[in-house]
Design a protein around this motif. Structure first.
Motif, short mmCIF file in Angstrom:
data_model
loop_
_atom_site.label_atom_id
_atom_site.label_comp_id
_atom_site.label_asym_id
_atom_site.label_seq_id
_atom_site.Cartn_x
_atom_site.Cartn_y
_atom_site.Cartn_z
N PRO A 146 0.89 -0.96 0.04
CA PRO A 146 0.09 0.06 -0.02
C PRO A 146 0.77 1.26 0.11
CG PRO A 146 0.02 -0.84 2.25
CD PRO A 146 0.88 -1.81 1.20
N LYS A 147 0.30 2.34 -0.20
CA LYS A 147 0.83 3.75 -0.26
C LYS A 147 1.66 3.86 1.15
CE LYS A 147 -2.48 5.89 -2.85
NZ LYS A 147 -3.54 6.93 -2.88
N LYS A 148 2.73 4.28 1.35
CA LYS A 148 3.64 4.48 2.40
C LYS A 148 3.11 5.77 3.06
CE LYS A 148 7.60 4.57 0.45
NZ LYS A 148 9.23 4.85 0.22
N GLY A 149 2.15 6.69 2.36
CA GLY A 149 2.14 8.09 3.10
C GLY A 149 3.11 9.15 2.60
N ASP A 183 3.99 8.59 -5.09
CA ASP A 183 2.43 8.70 -4.64
C ASP A 183 1.92 10.17 -4.53
OD1 ASP A 183 1.98 6.02 -4.17
OD2 ASP A 183 2.74 5.97 -2.27
N VAL A 184 3.02 11.24 -4.69
CA VAL A 184 2.64 12.55 -4.79
C VAL A 184 2.15 12.83 -6.31
CG1 VAL A 184 3.70 14.67 -4.83
CG2 VAL A 184 4.31 13.39 -3.05
N ALA A 185 3.16 11.93 -7.26
CA ALA A 185 2.95 12.31 -8.67
C ALA A 185 1.76 11.98 -8.89
CB ALA A 185 4.05 11.96 -9.61
N LEU A 186 1.31 10.66 -8.58
CA LEU A 186 -0.13 10.22 -9.02
C LEU A 186 -1.10 10.29 -8.18
CD1 LEU A 186 1.33 6.31 -9.44
CD2 LEU A 186 0.96 8.21 -11.28
N GLU A 187 -1.08 11.46 -7.19
CA GLU A 187 -2.27 11.72 -6.26
C GLU A 187 -3.34 12.45 -7.07
OE1 GLU A 187 -2.70 14.31 -2.00
OE2 GLU A 187 -0.95 14.44 -3.28
N THR A 245 3.04 -0.88 -9.95
CA THR A 245 2.21 -1.17 -8.39
C THR A 245 1.81 0.20 -8.08
OG1 THR A 245 4.32 -1.26 -7.46
CG2 THR A 245 3.34 -3.47 -8.24
N HIS A 246 2.69 1.19 -8.28
CA HIS A 246 2.08 2.49 -7.77
C HIS A 246 0.96 2.75 -8.72
CE1 HIS A 246 5.75 2.74 -5.27
NE2 HIS A 246 5.05 3.83 -4.60
N GLY A 247 1.08 2.62 -9.87
CA GLY A 247 -0.11 3.19 -10.65
C GLY A 247 -1.40 2.23 -10.12
N VAL A 248 -1.12 1.07 -9.84
CA VAL A 248 -2.21 0.33 -9.48
C VAL A 248 -2.82 0.73 -8.20
CG1 VAL A 248 -3.01 -2.00 -8.40
CG2 VAL A 248 -1.80 -1.82 -10.66
N ILE A 249 -2.07 0.87 -7.12
CA ILE A 249 -2.53 1.43 -5.70
C ILE A 249 -3.10 2.86 -5.62
CG2 ILE A 249 -0.77 -0.23 -4.77
CD1 ILE A 249 0.98 2.03 -3.83
N ASN A 250 -2.52 3.45 -6.71
CA ASN A 250 -3.33 4.80 -6.84
C ASN A 250 -4.57 4.80 -7.82
OD1 ASN A 250 -1.87 7.30 -5.56
ND2 ASN A 250 -0.11 5.76 -6.25
N LEU A 303 -8.43 -3.14 -9.76
CA LEU A 303 -7.07 -3.74 -9.09
C LEU A 303 -6.68 -3.07 -8.17
CD1 LEU A 303 -5.09 -3.90 -12.65
CD2 LEU A 303 -5.86 -5.71 -11.35
N MET A 304 -6.95 -1.91 -7.83
CA MET A 304 -6.68 -1.04 -6.85
C MET A 304 -7.41 -1.86 -5.45
SD MET A 304 -7.99 1.16 -4.44
CE MET A 304 -9.25 2.28 -5.19
N LYS A 305 -8.80 -2.07 -5.70
CA LYS A 305 -9.28 -2.58 -4.55
C LYS A 305 -9.19 -3.98 -4.20
CE LYS A 305 -13.52 0.19 -5.66
NZ LYS A 305 -15.07 0.39 -5.90
N GLU A 306 -8.67 -4.69 -5.28
CA GLU A 306 -8.32 -6.13 -5.10
C GLU A 306 -7.12 -6.23 -4.38
OE1 GLU A 306 -6.35 -9.18 -8.13
OE2 GLU A 306 -8.43 -9.05 -8.57
#
Length: 457
Positions: free
Chosen positions: A256-259, A350-354, A369-374, A433-436
């Motif tokens: 998940p995102k680190k924050g 996580d900043v760029a994709l926010e 994976t960052h694309g997915v979690i965002n 995918l994010m929800k999964e």
């Protein structure tokens, strides 16, 4: 105690001792010995896991190493399978003896410090420090058996299968009768061709290290299956289905995102991104935000970042965020940056994709994976290292348009961007995918497995 980062010589960073209550709890938990291949894309995800485990009360020692040094010869090797073969022989296999020796020294140090302490080893797959011990290399002093091991795989799963072509081919899976015949022929050709030499090199190394037996499985399979449990850090929908997947390999979901660090200093232009995000969807003046990045290693910006900027330069409905990936980096002085483009030398994903609507990437596993979690759909273009497999999986999962080249033209990028923005199925798939992955709860799965292998359970 927080994460200790250092070498087995004992120069570990320590924090103040925990309170008595916390210390009592931690004595019931196993000590976690962690390590990763010394490349950012491998080490950073493992550190993310380590920090979360520390928050849960575990004591973690994280062994680091000097990052692989650049190989001039490597740049002369054609991208794709030839370069993958080179990396295995010149970088990964030669690292096995030193990684094994370092892990042995660290485990002996742990045993000397606390002979009764339960230990679980958690390492990223291609750190390869555990590998030789599974084939009979002499145990660390003070151990009757090697500690339980958990692997973290942060690249596309390279497990061979009757249902898939060889890793590095970039071919999609095919479990039909004809497809399995194709897969069998290609896998056999790899085993009896280039990999035959690599297996021989590996066996010489293991023999010299005192191993009492040799792997019977294919090269990558032997690496993956050398752990008691191997976690693939993605959800099943982000990988190819395999009817014969080894029972030790499981899906934990993407990290998940680190924050975002509360002290992070946003670029001066970030207020424009926030103002745009605040506009209602479909409202007049709202623009598509499109980050483009090549990761931290690929700094030839002519390959993807500059063509993307050029492709979208005349669009007044787009804001491009060009992330160069290295602090202090800049685009060539003679390259004209258009008004709709913002350039950042370094910006966490996580900043760029926010507030992003689409992500253009050269196909690193971390970027996917960052694309997915965002929940951000993608356009991907990359064929070096493992990127030909990352981009193929992003396309297979329905997350991305795959340009299948290292150097796409501006016209190719523009057409792919139009395709993703113009078809809601890409965004819908990204959200699914994010929800999964969120529902799998990666950190909780890893923690439960640690406790399964712990006497503290």
């Amino acid at each position: 105690m927080a994460i200790n980062e250092g070498n087995p010589g004992g120069n570990f960073h320590r924090e103040e001792a925990a309170t008595n209550g916390e210390a009592g709890h931690r004595r019931r938990l196993p000590l976690l010995v962690m390590s990763a291949c010394p490349l950012a894309g491998h080490t950073l995800p493992a550190l993310h896991v380590a920090r979360e485990l520390v928050k849960k009360g575990f004591e973690v020692i994280f062994m680091t190493a000097t990052e692989f040094r650049g190989e001039q010869q490597r740049e002369k090797i054609p991208v794709g399978p030839p370069r993958l073969m080179f990396d295995i022989e010149a970088l990964f296999l030669p690292s096995i003896p030193v990684r094994t020796a370092n892990l042995r020294s660290l485990l002996e140090l742990v045993r000397e410090r606390d002979p009764a302490r339960d230990v679980v080893v958690v390492t990223e797959t291609v750190s390869l420090g555990v590998f030789a011990f599974k084939y009979g290399a002499p145990l660390p002093g003070g151990y009757d058996a090697f500690p339980k091991t958990i692997g973290l795989n942060v690249v596309p799963l390279p497990a061979s299968s009757v249902d898939t072509a060889p890793f590095g081919s970039g071919l999609p899976p095919d479990a039909t009768e004809a497809g399995r015949a194709r897969n069998q022929a290609l896998n056999a050709g790899l085993r009896e061709g280039p990999f035959q030499h690599l297996v021989a090199v590996q066996e010489r190394i293991l023999t010299d290290m005192g191993c009492t037996r040799m792997p019977e499985r294919a090269l990558f399979d032997a690496w993956l299956e050398s752990f008691d449990t191997m976690f693939q850090l993605c959800s099943p929908s982000m990988e190819y289905p395999r009817s014969d997947l080894h029972s030790s390999i499981r899906y934990a979901g993407a990290l998940p995102k680190k924050g975002i660090n509360p002290n992070f200093e946003y670029p001066s232009w970030w207020s424009e991104i926030r103002s745009n995000a605040a506009l209602p969807a479909g409202s007049l003046g709202k623009k598509h935000v499109i980050p483009v990045a090549q990761g931290t290693l690929a700094t030839t910006y002519e390959e993807l970042i500059m063509p993307t900027i050029t492709a979208l330069a005349k669009r007044d409905d787009v804001i491009v965020i060009a992330v160069l990936g290295v602090k202090g980096a800049s685009l060539p002085a003679d390259f004209e940056v258009p008004a709709n483009t913002k350039v950042a030398d370094y910006l966490p994903y996580d900043v760029a994709l926010e507030h992003a609507d689409l992500f253009v990437s050269n196909g690193g596993y971390g970027s996917m994976t960052h694309g997915v979690i965002n929940a951000v759909p993608m356009v991907v273009a990359g064929i070096t290292e493992d990127k030909v497999e990352v981009t193929a999986r992003a396309e297979y999962a329905g997350l991305a348009v795959n340009l299948k080249t290292q150097t796409p033209s501006s016209e190719q990028i523009a057409a792919a961007v139009d395709k993703v923005l113009g078809n809601p199925k890409y965004k819908e798939k990204a959200v699914r995918l994010m929800k999964e992955n969120r529902d799998l709860d990666c950190h909780a799965i890893i923690e439960r497995e640690i406790m399964l292998y712990s006497k503290a359970k």
